[in-house]
Design an enzyme around this catalytic site. Structure first.
Site, PDB file in Angstrom:
ATOM      1  N   SER A 194       0.852  -1.199   0.000  1.00 48.84           N
ATOM      2  CA  SER A 194       0.000   0.000   0.000  1.00 48.84           C
ATOM      3  C   SER A 194       0.881   1.240   0.000  1.00 48.84           C
ATOM      4  CB  SER A 194      -0.939  -0.041   1.213  1.00 48.84           C
ATOM      5  OG  SER A 194      -1.952   0.915   1.076  1.00 48.84           O
ATOM      6  N   ASN A 195       0.326   2.361   0.360  1.00 45.20           N
ATOM      7  CA  ASN A 195       1.101   3.605   0.396  1.00 45.20           C
ATOM      8  C   ASN A 195       0.630   4.490   1.541  1.00 45.20           C
ATOM      9  OD1 ASN A 195      -1.091   5.413  -0.612  1.00 45.20           O
ATOM     10  ND2 ASN A 195      -0.947   4.019  -2.359  1.00 45.20           N
TER      11      ASN A 195
END
Ligand code: CTP
Length: 212
Positions: free
Chosen positions: A21-22
């Site tokens: 993810s980020n």
């Protein structure tokens, strides 16, 4: 106007417990949704996993992965007047998500990643969307040049660019500072302020082009 807003990060499964993810918190997209709703627009939020409440009066469809976000936008873009794509969509996802938890081994682990589909690019190219289109550009260098290239390639009416290398704005922060680029060659710097204020400036710019 009917406005579709994508927000938050996506999660790309590695196995049942792990993902890629980020740093996106979703705060910029949710500020846009809240402000658009307050101005009387009909808002649909297509949101990745975030820990903020849905602004009152907005409809929200929750998704996890880039592929799910793609399908959800495709299924809901018809009849929309403006689309604002503020989600930080993962550009890569594991080619195979393991069905069982990957067990620790003595050697290192190599993950094979494949490219996800670009939702914003598909809005015009594949979904044949004719409404107003706002894209975001998260950059760490050559902000102006990269943002203008993205605006052209993704056929946006507005491109909102921010410098994601700065720790005092942008990802996972209450504050943002952005430059809004328009297709007529003009640009406007929205100085560092709460995302609520930045959302107002973006919706004002959208309003301006809608009136033309
Ligand atoms: N975007 C999208 N789908 C993707 C990747 C990006 O819809 N798979 C959208 C984002 O929501 C944003 C815009 O495209 O509105 C630009 O995203 P950004 O991450 O800045 O750029 P990329 O096109 O992914 O290019 P790069 O990572 O090389 O800068």
């Amino acid at each position: 106007m009917r406005i579709l807003i994508t927000a938050g990060p996506t999660r790309e499964a590695i196995d049942p417990v792990r993902y890629i993810s980020n740093r996106s918190s979703g705060r910029m997209g949710y500020a846009l949704a809240g402000e658009a709703q307050a101005r009387g627009h009909d808002v649909l939020l297509v949101s990745g996993p975030v820990s903020i409440n849905t602004p009152e009066g907005c409809r929200r469809i929750s998704v996890e992965s880039a592929a799910e976000m793609f399908e959800t936008v495709a299924a809901n873009i018809d009849g929309v007047d403006a689309a604002i794509m503020s989600a930080a969509v993962s550009d890569y996802a594991p080619v195979h998500a393991a069905e069982e938890k990957i067990k620790k081994i003595d050697e290192g682990l190599t993950l094979e990643l494949g490219k996800t589909r670009d939702i914003l690019e598909a809005v015009r190219g594949e979904f044949h969307f004719k409404g107003l289109l706002v894209g975001f550009a998260a950059e760490t260098e050559n902000l102006r040049l990269n943002a203008l290239k993205k605006m052209k390639r993704k056929e946006c009416d507005l491109m909102v660019a921010n410098d994601v290398s700065r720790r005092d704005i942008g990802f996972d922060n209450d504050y943002n500072e952005v430059t809004i680029f328009k297709t007529d060659g003009t640009e406007e710097v929205i100085s560092r302020q709460l995302k609520q204020g930045v959302a107002c400036a973006i919706l004002d710019a959208l309003n301006d082009i809608a009136a033309k």
